[in-house]
Write a protein that holds these residues in place. Structure first.
Motif, PDB file in Angstrom:
ATOM      1  N   ALA A  55      31.472  43.766  37.576  1.00 45.72           N
ATOM      2  CA  ALA A  55      32.020  43.688  38.882  1.00 45.72           C
ATOM      3  C   ALA A  55      31.333  44.652  39.724  1.00 45.72           C
ATOM      4  O   ALA A  55      31.029  44.474  40.913  1.00 45.72           O
ATOM      5  CB  ALA A  55      33.540  44.121  38.975  1.00 45.72           C
ATOM      6  N   LEU A  56      30.975  45.722  39.079  1.00 45.42           N
ATOM      7  CA  LEU A  56      29.971  46.765  39.747  1.00 45.42           C
ATOM      8  C   LEU A  56      28.573  46.446  40.050  1.00 45.42           C
ATOM      9  O   LEU A  56      28.131  46.664  41.410  1.00 45.42           O
ATOM     10  CB  LEU A  56      30.053  48.174  38.977  1.00 45.42           C
ATOM     11  N   LEU A  57      28.101  45.415  39.275  1.00 48.35           N
ATOM     12  CA  LEU A  57      26.927  44.777  39.660  1.00 48.35           C
ATOM     13  C   LEU A  57      27.042  43.927  40.844  1.00 48.35           C
ATOM     14  O   LEU A  57      26.002  43.795  41.629  1.00 48.35           O
ATOM     15  CB  LEU A  57      26.272  44.229  38.496  1.00 48.35           C
ATOM     16  N   PHE A  58      28.041  43.131  40.750  1.00 49.04           N
ATOM     17  CA  PHE A  58      28.357  42.303  41.927  1.00 49.04           C
ATOM     18  C   PHE A  58      28.460  42.983  43.120  1.00 49.04           C
ATOM     19  O   PHE A  58      28.078  42.603  44.493  1.00 49.04           O
ATOM     20  CB  PHE A  58      29.578  41.429  41.778  1.00 49.04           C
ATOM     21  N   MET A  59      29.375  44.168  43.088  1.00 51.24           N
ATOM     22  CA  MET A  59      29.258  44.993  44.472  1.00 51.24           C
ATOM     23  C   MET A  59      28.094  45.553  45.071  1.00 51.24           C
ATOM     24  O   MET A  59      27.478  45.512  46.116  1.00 51.24           O
ATOM     25  CB  MET A  59      30.215  46.159  44.000  1.00 51.24           C
ATOM     26  N   GLU A  60      27.076  45.955  43.955  1.00 45.53           N
ATOM     27  CA  GLU A  60      25.645  46.470  44.217  1.00 45.53           C
ATOM     28  C   GLU A  60      24.785  45.214  44.785  1.00 45.53           C
ATOM     29  O   GLU A  60      23.905  45.623  45.908  1.00 45.53           O
ATOM     30  CB  GLU A  60      24.989  46.799  43.108  1.00 45.53           C
ATOM     31  N   MET A  61      24.961  44.168  44.318  1.00 51.78           N
ATOM     32  CA  MET A  61      24.457  42.805  44.848  1.00 51.78           C
ATOM     33  C   MET A  61      25.018  42.309  46.098  1.00 51.78           C
ATOM     34  O   MET A  61      24.478  41.411  46.672  1.00 51.78           O
ATOM     35  CB  MET A  61      24.303  41.860  43.716  1.00 51.78           C
ATOM     36  N   GLY A  62      25.991  42.841  46.776  1.00 48.56           N
ATOM     37  CA  GLY A  62      26.665  42.428  47.883  1.00 48.56           C
ATOM     38  C   GLY A  62      27.447  41.386  47.626  1.00 48.56           C
ATOM     39  O   GLY A  62      27.643  40.424  48.648  1.00 48.56           O
ATOM     40  N   LEU A  63      28.232  41.084  46.724  1.00 50.92           N
ATOM     41  CA  LEU A  63      29.115  39.988  46.362  1.00 50.92           C
ATOM     42  C   LEU A  63      30.327  40.592  45.900  1.00 50.92           C
ATOM     43  O   LEU A  63      30.958  40.484  44.818  1.00 50.92           O
ATOM     44  CB  LEU A  63      28.431  39.166  45.097  1.00 50.92           C
ATOM     45  N   PRO A  64      31.011  41.071  46.909  1.00 51.77           N
ATOM     46  CA  PRO A  64      32.377  41.732  46.833  1.00 51.77           C
ATOM     47  C   PRO A  64      33.512  40.806  46.229  1.00 51.77           C
ATOM     48  O   PRO A  64      34.618  41.120  45.521  1.00 51.77           O
ATOM     49  CB  PRO A  64      32.685  42.352  47.943  1.00 51.77           C
ATOM     50  N   GLY A  65      33.431  39.342  46.852  1.00 56.70           N
ATOM     51  CA  GLY A  65      34.413  38.558  46.423  1.00 56.70           C
ATOM     52  C   GLY A  65      34.216  38.374  44.964  1.00 56.70           C
ATOM     53  O   GLY A  65      35.394  38.088  44.197  1.00 56.70           O
ATOM     54  N   ASP A  66      33.094  38.211  44.396  1.00 61.78           N
ATOM     55  CA  ASP A  66      32.778  38.117  42.965  1.00 61.78           C
ATOM     56  C   ASP A  66      33.460  39.349  42.185  1.00 61.78           C
ATOM     57  O   ASP A  66      34.094  39.003  40.968  1.00 61.78           O
ATOM     58  CB  ASP A  66      31.545  37.611  42.576  1.00 61.78           C
ATOM     59  N   ALA A  67      33.127  40.121  42.780  1.00 70.11           N
ATOM     60  CA  ALA A  67      33.823  41.647  41.953  1.00 70.11           C
ATOM     61  C   ALA A  67      34.915  41.615  41.922  1.00 70.11           C
ATOM     62  O   ALA A  67      35.632  42.101  41.008  1.00 70.11           O
ATOM     63  CB  ALA A  67      33.101  42.700  42.922  1.00 70.11           C
ATOM     64  N   ALA A  68      36.035  41.315  43.140  1.00 64.76           N
ATOM     65  CA  ALA A  68      37.271  41.290  43.219  1.00 64.76           C
ATOM     66  C   ALA A  68      37.705  40.164  42.283  1.00 64.76           C
ATOM     67  O   ALA A  68      38.593  40.442  41.427  1.00 64.76           O
ATOM     68  CB  ALA A  68      37.670  40.881  44.477  1.00 64.76           C
ATOM     69  N   ARG A  69      37.107  39.178  42.061  1.00 65.03           N
ATOM     70  CA  ARG A  69      37.620  38.320  41.065  1.00 65.03           C
ATOM     71  C   ARG A  69      37.732  38.663  39.686  1.00 65.03           C
ATOM     72  O   ARG A  69      38.378  38.596  38.869  1.00 65.03           O
ATOM     73  CB  ARG A  69      36.855  37.012  40.891  1.00 65.03           C
ATOM     74  N   LEU A  70      36.794  39.536  39.268  1.00 58.25           N
ATOM     75  CA  LEU A  70      36.525  40.232  37.771  1.00 58.25           C
ATOM     76  C   LEU A  70      37.640  41.343  37.984  1.00 58.25           C
ATOM     77  O   LEU A  70      38.136  41.477  36.812  1.00 58.25           O
ATOM     78  CB  LEU A  70      35.165  40.650  37.649  1.00 58.25           C
ATOM     79  N   LEU A  71      37.679  42.096  39.010  1.00 52.58           N
ATOM     80  CA  LEU A  71      38.591  43.407  38.756  1.00 52.58           C
ATOM     81  C   LEU A  71      40.063  43.036  38.718  1.00 52.58           C
ATOM     82  O   LEU A  71      40.619  43.913  38.446  1.00 52.58           O
ATOM     83  CB  LEU A  71      38.199  44.237  40.133  1.00 52.58           C
ATOM     84  N   ALA A  72      40.536  41.971  39.641  1.00 63.02           N
ATOM     85  CA  ALA A  72      41.899  41.855  39.727  1.00 63.02           C
ATOM     86  C   ALA A  72      42.634  41.922  38.212  1.00 63.02           C
ATOM     87  O   ALA A  72      43.716  42.531  37.997  1.00 63.02           O
ATOM     88  CB  ALA A  72      42.185  40.630  40.507  1.00 63.02           C
TER      89      ALA A  72
END
Length: 122
Positions: free
Chosen positions: A10-27
């Motif tokens: 999820a942190l990598l997704f945020m760094e890559m500019g993919l916050p929706g994917d990060a949220a999907r993993l973090l929820a």
């Protein structure tokens, strides 16, 4: 994947500019570990960055309820409410964050929203 691996992804997704994917993993991580403030803040940031503002607001309110001295969560809640076009609700959080921590961005945001609120009261 285990939760630690998912959190790192999820942190990598945020760094890559993919916050929706990060949220999907973090929820699910926050659901499994509701007291984990760091994961909840990361989820709120992912929601904010992906314009899921009502969800961001809900997570930030939980963080502030648990720790009213969390200036960053107050600031981010204020910014979220500002983006939701709710400046009157945003302003107290932005002012509180600015009073708690001398971060230039906090003062700038509070001033900007105060000016907006002043214009709408006329």
């Amino acid at each position: 994947m285990n939760m630690l691996e998912e959190y790192r992804q999820a942190l990598l997704f945020m760094e890559m500019g993919l916050p929706g994917d990060a949220a999907r993993l973090l929820a699910p991580i926050v659901t499994a570990e509701p007291a984990n403030a760091e994961a909840r803040l990361r989820l709120a940031l992912a929601y904010y960055a992906s314009a899921q503002l009502n969800r961001a607001q809900a997570e930030l309110r939980v963080l502030i309820e648990r720790d009213p001295t969390d200036h960053y969560s107050h600031h981010l809640l204020g910014r979220t409410l500002e983006r939701l076009n709710r400046p009157t609700e945003a302003l107290p959080h932005l002012r509180l964050a600015a009073a708690m921590a001398q971060v230039p961005e906090y003062g700038t945001a509070a001033d900007r929203v105060a000016a907006t609120v002043g214009r709408t009261r006329r």
